[in-house]
Design an enzyme around this catalytic site. Structure first.
Site, mmCIF file in Angstrom:
data_model
loop_
_atom_site.group_PDB
_atom_site.id
_atom_site.type_symbol
_atom_site.label_atom_id
_atom_site.label_comp_id
_atom_site.label_asym_id
_atom_site.label_seq_id
_atom_site.Cartn_x
_atom_site.Cartn_y
_atom_site.Cartn_z
ATOM 1 N N TYR A 163 0.846 -1.200 0.000
ATOM 2 C CA TYR A 163 0.000 0.000 0.000
ATOM 3 C C TYR A 163 0.881 1.250 0.000
ATOM 4 C CZ TYR A 163 -3.086 3.484 2.245
ATOM 5 O OH TYR A 163 -3.789 4.617 2.580
ATOM 6 N N ARG A 211 -10.101 -0.576 10.835
ATOM 7 C CA ARG A 211 -9.000 0.047 11.574
ATOM 8 C C ARG A 211 -9.261 -0.008 13.076
ATOM 9 N NH1 ARG A 211 -8.593 4.344 6.902
ATOM 10 N NH2 ARG A 211 -10.714 3.542 6.831
HETATM 11 N N1 UDP Z 1 -4.384 -2.706 16.179
HETATM 12 C C1 UDP Z 1 -4.615 -3.334 17.410
HETATM 13 N N2 UDP Z 1 -5.833 -3.914 17.627
HETATM 14 C C2 UDP Z 1 -6.833 -3.909 16.710
HETATM 15 C C3 UDP Z 1 -6.598 -3.267 15.460
HETATM 16 C C4 UDP Z 1 -5.370 -2.673 15.227
HETATM 17 O O1 UDP Z 1 -3.735 -3.377 18.281
HETATM 18 O O2 UDP Z 1 -7.922 -4.448 17.002
HETATM 19 C C5 UDP Z 1 -3.100 -2.003 15.959
HETATM 20 C C6 UDP Z 1 -2.384 -2.263 14.633
HETATM 21 O O3 UDP Z 1 -1.560 -3.393 14.701
HETATM 22 C C7 UDP Z 1 -1.577 -0.964 14.475
HETATM 23 C C8 UDP Z 1 -2.482 0.088 15.093
HETATM 24 O O4 UDP Z 1 -3.421 -0.617 15.907
HETATM 25 O O5 UDP Z 1 -0.403 -1.024 15.261
HETATM 26 C C9 UDP Z 1 -3.236 0.950 14.100
HETATM 27 O O6 UDP Z 1 -3.860 0.113 13.179
HETATM 28 P P1 UDP Z 1 -4.922 0.618 12.099
HETATM 29 O O7 UDP Z 1 -5.511 -0.595 11.460
HETATM 30 O O8 UDP Z 1 -5.893 1.563 12.716
HETATM 31 O O9 UDP Z 1 -4.140 1.424 10.972
HETATM 32 P P2 UDP Z 1 -2.635 1.911 10.709
HETATM 33 O O10 UDP Z 1 -2.412 3.086 11.599
HETATM 34 O O11 UDP Z 1 -1.706 0.774 11.027
HETATM 35 O O12 UDP Z 1 -2.622 2.287 9.269
#
Ligand code: UDP
Length: 355
Positions: A163, A211
């Site tokens: 991505y 997310r």
């Molecule tokens: N994450 C988490 N629990 C969840 C979903 C996501 O700990 O139920 C973590 C994920 O591994 C990342 C962060 O939260 O470190 C943010 O993830 P997100 O999917 O919101 O998007 P990103 O900021 O990675 O693009």
């Protein structure tokens, strides 16, 4: 030529908030393109200033005409959910590179200002994480600067970075069009925007892993533990959608200072680890619902591989320098994390609690 605004992806989380803002403020015609109407069905037929074209954006017979008739083209349509990066990697690359290439070409052809939404993920991992503690703010490598920071992605086998790689190549493609053909552009790198209508609840109005905020809301709504991937140690800056919309408005109002630039849009005051986010959310939930069963509000630790599947790698931290957009437009984010979360959570509860 009219001074219309074209929004590509106007039913998405950011696009729908921008659309509502433009329709409530000013008098410009808005051309909107999206395959869906989940978020904007209440607007589609009710506002004469809004012309909506539903279907595959890039096959639309109206796209060429609307772009030619616009002053600004805001490009948002993309697959941008981390759980898709290693489950639908081809679609992710095509939606973030191949498809928007057509928009870059059209804006160049018709000499239109392209405001393109990229991602803070183009920065990848922090440089600091490679050689010092990325959580030490005094380590200058931690702060992400639009025109100076290195863009550090992992190996090809770690599909997480497909991505970011596609987004980065598109940024370079846009920049190349500016150099070679004089394209007017502004590139935006969003830092974890949150707000009402973001994402979906799995099994209700979408499938897969949304997310983090929506994952935590899913857990609260369905009385499951909140999952902390890799101990929830990674950090993010959460930016309220109204602040983000205001930034776009100021960019448009300050065209002279904004054309030919990349801007971070994020609220550095709202940085926290994902574990801190989970605990804050649990606290707000208890405050909103004092009679809730507190024994059901727990976190649990999961590995990234079990949660997302193979090929997932994480950004350790994304901390923006926002001095560039502040200087160009005067933008200052105003909404603190607790308020942003409370507003978002209330909207989620209102929408999903009775389903
Ligand atoms: N994450 C988490 N629990 C969840 C979903 C996501 O700990 O139920 C973590 C994920 O591994 C990342 C962060 O939260 O470190 C943010 O993830 P997100 O999917 O919101 O998007 P990103 O900021 O990675 O693009």
């Amino acid at each position: 030529m009219s001074d219309a605004i074209t929004i590509l992806g106007c039913d998405g989380f950011i696009g729908s908030h921008l659309l509502e803002y433009f329709l409530a403020n000013g008098n410009k015609t808005i051309y909107g393109f999206d395959q869906d109407t989940r978020r904007i069905s209440h607007i589609v037929k009710s506002d004469k200033r809004f012309q909506f074209f539903q279907g595959d954006i890039y096959l639309s017979p109206d796209l060429d005409r609307c772009i030619n008739d616009s002053e600004v083209v805001i490009s948002l349509a993309a697959l941008c959910n981390p759980s898709l990066y290693n489950t639908l990697p081809v679609d992710v690359i095509e939606s973030n590179f191949n498809n928007p290439v057509k928009i870059v070409k059209m804006c160049t052809k018709y000499k239109k200002w392209l405001i393109h939404f990229s991602t803070s993920e183009v920065y990848g991992k922090t440089e600091a994480s490679l050689h010092c503690d990325s959580y030490d703010l005094h380590c200058s490598d931690v702060i992400m600067k639009e025109d100076q920071s290195q863009l550090i992605l992992g190996p090809v086998s770690a599909q997480r970075w497909s991505y970011a790689a596609a987004k980065q190549l598109l940024e370079r493609y846009i920049f190349a069009h500016a150099i070679q053909y004089g394209l007017h552009y502004t590139i935006i790198r969003p830092f974890n925007f949150i707000g009402p209508t973001m994402d979906f609840i799995p099994g209700v109005d979408g499938d897969g892993v949304p997310r983090v905020l929506a994952c935590f809301m899913d857990s609260l709504l369905n009385k499951k533990d909140l999952c902390l991937v890799d101990e929830g140690k990674n950090k993010r800056v959460f930016t309220y959608i109204n602040d983000a919309v205001n930034a776009v408005k100021l960019i448009i109002d300050n065209k002279q200072n904004s054309v030919g630039h990349i801007f971070n849009i994020g609220n550095p005051q709202n940085e926290c680890t994902i574990k801190e986010l989970a605990l804050l959310i649990i606290g707000i939930y208890q405050h909103l619902y004092p009679d809730c069963d507190k024994s059901l509000l727990n976190v649990k630790h999961v590995t990234a591989e079990s949660f997302y599947g193979a090929g997932y790698e994480d950004s350790d931290r994304r901390y923006p320098d926002i001095s560039k957009i502040q200087k160009a437009t005067g933008w200052v984010p105003a909404v603190d994390l607790k308020t942003a979360l409370t507003e978002t959570m209330k909207a989620y509860m209102k929408k999903y609690a009775s389903r």
